[in-house]
Design a protein around this motif. Structure first.
Motif, PDB file in Angstrom:
ATOM      1  N   SER A 281      46.182  47.442  41.133  1.00 55.52           N
ATOM      2  CA  SER A 281      46.419  46.434  40.072  1.00 55.52           C
ATOM      3  C   SER A 281      46.470  46.728  38.764  1.00 55.52           C
ATOM      4  O   SER A 281      46.821  46.084  37.682  1.00 55.52           O
TER       5      SER A 281
ATOM      6  N   LEU B   5      42.389  46.205  29.511  1.00 61.95           N
ATOM      7  CA  LEU B   5      42.707  46.716  30.550  1.00 61.95           C
ATOM      8  C   LEU B   5      42.209  48.179  30.698  1.00 61.95           C
ATOM      9  O   LEU B   5      41.829  48.605  31.718  1.00 61.95           O
TER      10      LEU B   5
ATOM     11  N   LEU C 171      50.065  39.548  41.114  1.00 65.87           N
ATOM     12  CA  LEU C 171      50.691  40.489  40.550  1.00 65.87           C
ATOM     13  C   LEU C 171      51.897  41.197  40.894  1.00 65.87           C
ATOM     14  O   LEU C 171      52.855  41.480  40.269  1.00 65.87           O
TER      15      LEU C 171
ATOM     16  N   GLN D 209      49.624  45.535  35.601  1.00 67.44           N
ATOM     17  CA  GLN D 209      49.261  44.891  34.448  1.00 67.44           C
ATOM     18  C   GLN D 209      49.691  45.806  33.320  1.00 67.44           C
ATOM     19  O   GLN D 209      50.051  45.328  32.351  1.00 67.44           O
TER      20      GLN D 209
ATOM     21  N   VAL E 142      42.978  40.335  31.682  1.00 65.92           N
ATOM     22  CA  VAL E 142      44.118  41.015  31.148  1.00 65.92           C
ATOM     23  C   VAL E 142      45.139  39.954  31.073  1.00 65.92           C
ATOM     24  O   VAL E 142      45.995  39.914  30.184  1.00 65.92           O
ATOM     25  N   LEU E 143      45.284  39.409  32.287  1.00 66.35           N
ATOM     26  CA  LEU E 143      46.360  38.681  32.557  1.00 66.35           C
ATOM     27  C   LEU E 143      46.272  37.367  31.708  1.00 66.35           C
ATOM     28  O   LEU E 143      47.560  36.864  30.823  1.00 66.35           O
TER      29      LEU E 143
END
Length: 400
Positions: free
Chosen positions: A40, A22, A80, A44, A6-7
């Motif tokens: 987390s 995600l 994060l 995100q 996702v990052l």
């Protein structure tokens, strides 16, 4: 793996794919009983909301994520939490909350050996821009010099390019000499333009360009070319960056590109400049973003009035009114006419220019219809007109 994917997608890919990833990550975690509170997920979600221009939602999610508690499934959490703070500072700055942005960045410890790639450049940018906004130019230059030296010592080539582009932008905006006193004045160095354009083209040609690098590169190149009276040369590459931003779903980057395009079109194509600002206002009004206008087109009051006039959405008119309060005053008769109106009268005139009725304008501005009518009488007297139609016609004359 999905959490980090996702990052990566947020950094280089399109937001639709990132959101699908995600959702898959969340489903997998819930199915297997990992991290019952899913710490987390919020940062995100906040990152993707930021990139999509959903800044109110982003602030809520990122604020919850700035001080995460670790659990047994928390390897990404520290990274994060840092990203969350950096993005919060960006949002505060773009909404012209300079002190709020500075406070968040002051509380963010940036360790280049243990930080997500977004954190060092974003933290550096906000520290410098806050100093610049406060008029602390020497402090901004000191921060940039130290950051460039540190990046060079580490061999961080792309960070060096980012720092150089940021320094170039600030120098051009001030109309001052670059930090290297032997160099040509900002905006007049052909080699500087060529290097910036080469770097930006290489970034845009990557299979997955970085939104941070593209934004800083386009800001630096467009600002320096415009300061040299060569803004038209920047338009093709601005349009490339705009197409990328639209394809990837990055709304704030779209707004920045449109505002830069308006600045480059201001002299040669004022109608095109007004249209770019209209599109930008539609985006920034939803995000409550103000700062790009102040940083990139500080003398565009007349064009912004023209862009706001004739809009059917009172929200856009109100947003434009807030920006207009902060933009520099242009010289000329149109400025004198505009200055005769109070801020409330300007808000009402812009709301009415957006095809609002007296009642809807009153509702949007939190006033009674009688109060709006009272202000209209004052507007008519100051503009030398007798009807709403004549007042709007006078507004059109101001913006030509």
């Amino acid at each position: 793996m999905l959490a980090f994917e996702v990052l990566l997608l947020a950094r280089h890919g399109d937001l639709g794919t990132a959101r699908s990833c995600l959702a898959e990550y969340q489903t997998l975690c819930e199915r297997n009983g990992f991290a019952p509170r899913l710490p987390s997920i919020n940062p995100q979600r906040g990152l993707l909301a930021f990139l999509a221009g959903e800044l109110d939602q982003a602030v809520t999610l990122l604020t919850r994520s700035a001080d995460l508690c670790l659990d047994r499934f928390a390897e990404p959490e520290l990274l994060l939490a840092q990203v969350s703070k950096a993005l919060l500072a960006v949002i505060f700055y773009e909404r012209n909350n300079i002190e709020g942005a500075a406070d968040v960045i002051a509380g963010l410890r940036v360790d280049m050996d243990a930080a997500a790639p977004e954190v060092p450049p974003l933290a550096l940018r906000i520290r410098c821009l806050c100093a610049q906004a406060r008029g602390e130019h020497a402090e901004a230059d000191r921060i940039l010099s130290e950051a460039l030296l540190q990046a060079e010592r580490r061999g961080a080539r792309r960070l060096c390019q980012y720092v150089t582009a940021l320094r170039t932008e600030l120098s051009a905006r001030r109309g001052m000499m670059p930090l290297d006193a032997t160099a040509s004045p900002a905006g007049n160095d052909p080699d500087q333009h060529a290097q910036l354009e080469k770097w930006l083209n290489l970034e845009l040609e990557r299979q997955e360009p970085s939104w941070m690098m593209v934004e800083q590169g386009i800001r630096a190149l467009a600002t320096t070319l415009r300061s040299a009276g060569r803004g038209a040369e920047a338009k093709p590459i601005i349009q490339r960056a705009l197409r990328l931003a639209r394809a990837q779903g990055r709304v704030l980057l779209q707004a920045v590109c449109l505002i830069l395009q308006a600045g480059c079109d201001a002299e040669a194509n004022p109608d095109g400049s007004v249209e770019s600002l209209r599109l930008a206002l539609e985006l920034t009004s939803r995000m409550d973003v103000i700062r790009p206008y102040l940083d990139l087109v500080p003398t565009a009051r007349r064009l912004l009035i023209a862009a706001a006039a004739g809009r059917s959405d009172s929200r856009i008119a109100q947003h434009a009114g807030r920006v207009l309060q902060l933009l520099e005053d242009p010289a000329g008769e149109e400025s004198d006419v505009w200055q005769t109106l109070s801020q409330r009268e300007r808000d009402i005139l812009l709301a009415l220019a957006g095809n609002a009725t007296t009642k809807s304008a009153a509702r949007a501005l939190g006033l009674s219809p009688e109060t709006v009518k009272h202000h209209l009488k004052s507007i008519y007297a100051k503009l030398g007109v007798h009807t709403r139609e004549e007042a709007l016609g006078r507004l059109a004359q101001i913006t030509r």
